[in-house]
Design a protein around this motif. Structure first.
Motif, PDB file in Angstrom:
ATOM      1  N   GLU A  26      60.881  36.957 110.453  1.00 53.78           N
ATOM      2  CA  GLU A  26      59.688  36.147 110.207  1.00 53.78           C
ATOM      3  C   GLU A  26      58.466  37.024 109.949  1.00 53.78           C
ATOM      4  O   GLU A  26      57.664  36.752 109.058  1.00 53.78           O
ATOM      5  CB  GLU A  26      59.403  35.207 111.386  1.00 53.78           C
ATOM      6  CG  GLU A  26      60.446  34.135 111.581  1.00 53.78           C
ATOM      7  CD  GLU A  26      61.498  34.515 112.626  1.00 53.78           C
ATOM      8  OE1 GLU A  26      61.718  35.715 112.883  1.00 53.78           O
ATOM      9  OE2 GLU A  26      62.102  33.586 113.183  1.00 53.78           O
ATOM     10  N   ALA A  29      58.562  38.623 106.507  1.00 54.35           N
ATOM     11  CA  ALA A  29      58.187  37.664 105.459  1.00 54.35           C
ATOM     12  C   ALA A  29      56.671  37.497 105.401  1.00 54.35           C
ATOM     13  O   ALA A  29      56.082  37.448 104.310  1.00 54.35           O
ATOM     14  CB  ALA A  29      58.874  36.329 105.702  1.00 54.35           C
ATOM     15  N   ILE A  30      56.037  37.415 106.558  1.00 51.67           N
ATOM     16  CA  ILE A  30      54.576  37.294 106.604  1.00 51.67           C
ATOM     17  C   ILE A  30      53.929  38.574 106.063  1.00 51.67           C
ATOM     18  O   ILE A  30      52.956  38.511 105.302  1.00 51.67           O
ATOM     19  CB  ILE A  30      54.101  36.966 108.025  1.00 51.67           C
ATOM     20  CG1 ILE A  30      54.561  35.553 108.401  1.00 51.67           C
ATOM     21  CG2 ILE A  30      52.584  37.111 108.153  1.00 51.67           C
ATOM     22  CD1 ILE A  30      54.408  35.213 109.873  1.00 51.67           C
ATOM     23  N   ASN A  32      55.096  40.560 103.823  1.00 59.58           N
ATOM     24  CA  ASN A  32      55.222  40.537 102.366  1.00 59.58           C
ATOM     25  C   ASN A  32      54.197  39.604 101.727  1.00 59.58           C
ATOM     26  O   ASN A  32      53.631  39.913 100.674  1.00 59.58           O
ATOM     27  CB  ASN A  32      56.641  40.150 101.958  1.00 59.58           C
ATOM     28  CG  ASN A  32      57.630  41.264 102.255  1.00 59.58           C
ATOM     29  OD1 ASN A  32      57.279  42.442 102.295  1.00 59.58           O
ATOM     30  ND2 ASN A  32      58.875  40.888 102.482  1.00 59.58           N
ATOM     31  N   GLN A  33      53.935  38.471 102.368  1.00 60.81           N
ATOM     32  CA  GLN A  33      52.912  37.555 101.848  1.00 60.81           C
ATOM     33  C   GLN A  33      51.520  38.178 101.924  1.00 60.81           C
ATOM     34  O   GLN A  33      50.716  38.019 101.003  1.00 60.81           O
ATOM     35  CB  GLN A  33      52.949  36.238 102.618  1.00 60.81           C
ATOM     36  CG  GLN A  33      54.197  35.432 102.362  1.00 60.81           C
ATOM     37  CD  GLN A  33      54.290  34.208 103.259  1.00 60.81           C
ATOM     38  OE1 GLN A  33      53.336  33.827 103.930  1.00 60.81           O
ATOM     39  NE2 GLN A  33      55.448  33.583 103.268  1.00 60.81           N
ATOM     40  N   LEU A  34      51.236  38.883 103.012  1.00 57.85           N
ATOM     41  CA  LEU A  34      49.934  39.548 103.147  1.00 57.85           C
ATOM     42  C   LEU A  34      49.776  40.643 102.090  1.00 57.85           C
ATOM     43  O   LEU A  34      48.720  40.759 101.462  1.00 57.85           O
ATOM     44  CB  LEU A  34      49.776  40.132 104.550  1.00 57.85           C
ATOM     45  CG  LEU A  34      49.669  39.122 105.687  1.00 57.85           C
ATOM     46  CD1 LEU A  34      49.755  39.823 107.036  1.00 57.85           C
ATOM     47  CD2 LEU A  34      48.383  38.312 105.573  1.00 57.85           C
ATOM     48  N   LYS A  35      50.830  41.428 101.887  1.00 60.68           N
ATOM     49  CA  LYS A  35      50.771  42.499 100.885  1.00 60.68           C
ATOM     50  C   LYS A  35      50.570  41.923  99.486  1.00 60.68           C
ATOM     51  O   LYS A  35      49.873  42.518  98.668  1.00 60.68           O
ATOM     52  CB  LYS A  35      52.023  43.366 100.947  1.00 60.68           C
ATOM     53  CG  LYS A  35      52.045  44.238 102.198  1.00 60.68           C
ATOM     54  CD  LYS A  35      53.194  45.224 102.211  1.00 60.68           C
ATOM     55  CE  LYS A  35      54.479  44.536 102.528  1.00 60.68           C
ATOM     56  NZ  LYS A  35      55.618  45.455 102.705  1.00 60.68           N
ATOM     57  N   ALA A  36      51.156  40.767  99.206  1.00 63.96           N
ATOM     58  CA  ALA A  36      50.967  40.121  97.907  1.00 63.96           C
ATOM     59  C   ALA A  36      49.504  39.743  97.689  1.00 63.96           C
ATOM     60  O   ALA A  36      49.056  39.613  96.556  1.00 63.96           O
ATOM     61  CB  ALA A  36      51.862  38.883  97.803  1.00 63.96           C
ATOM     62  N   ARG A  37      48.771  39.591  98.787  1.00 63.10           N
ATOM     63  CA  ARG A  37      47.334  39.288  98.716  1.00 63.10           C
ATOM     64  C   ARG A  37      46.481  40.551  98.860  1.00 63.10           C
ATOM     65  O   ARG A  37      45.296  40.483  99.161  1.00 63.10           O
ATOM     66  CB  ARG A  37      46.972  38.277  99.805  1.00 63.10           C
ATOM     67  CG  ARG A  37      47.552  36.904  99.537  1.00 63.10           C
ATOM     68  CD  ARG A  37      47.370  35.976 100.725  1.00 63.10           C
ATOM     69  NE  ARG A  37      47.792  34.627 100.437  1.00 63.10           N
ATOM     70  CZ  ARG A  37      49.058  34.197 100.479  1.00 63.10           C
ATOM     71  NH1 ARG A  37      50.028  35.020 100.779  1.00 63.10           N
ATOM     72  NH2 ARG A  37      49.348  32.944 100.216  1.00 63.10           N
TER      73      ARG A  37
END
Length: 123
Positions: A26, A29-30, A32-37
């Protein structure tokens, strides 16, 4: 490679991700979402080189972060995460940086023993 070569002292991170290893999928996954931002995360599996002491690397990382996210999953805090929470809470108070409790799916409230974290707005 010396200790100072493993992670440059000047390298800063937007957020340190403190988590129980049981919650790694989990948290990954979070992250990766932060890095995408374009948020620069400190995640142990990405920042600790093979053959290094994770305790030493974490101690070096904590002063380099601009905020800390404390993940709380169904299994509660891990042994090392408990130590991280203590250090991060102190640093956040001293340096006035955000400490962000993150309740993972399935967790609706803080464990009773986390009195200090209850003072912070959670996500």
């Amino acid at each position: 490679m010396s200790d100072t070569e493993s992670q440059p002292e000047s390298e800063k991170f937007d957020v340190f991700l403190a988590h129980n290893s049981a919650d790694k999928p989990e948290v990954r996954a979070i992250a990766n979402q932060l890095k995408a931002r374009e948020i620069k995360v400190w995640l142990d599996e990405e920042q600790i080189p093979p053959g290094r002491s994770f305790q030493d690397e974490i101690q070096k990382a904590i002063p380099l972060v601009q905020s800390a996210a404390i993940f709380i999953g169904l299994k509660g805090l891990g042994k090392w995460q408990t130590m991280e929470v203590r250090s991060l809470t102190r640093m956040c108070v001293e340096k006035h940086i955000p400490l962000i409790p993150v309740l993972l799916p399935g967790v609706s409230q803080f464990p009773e023993k986390l009195v200090f974290l209850k003072e912070y707005i959670r996500v």
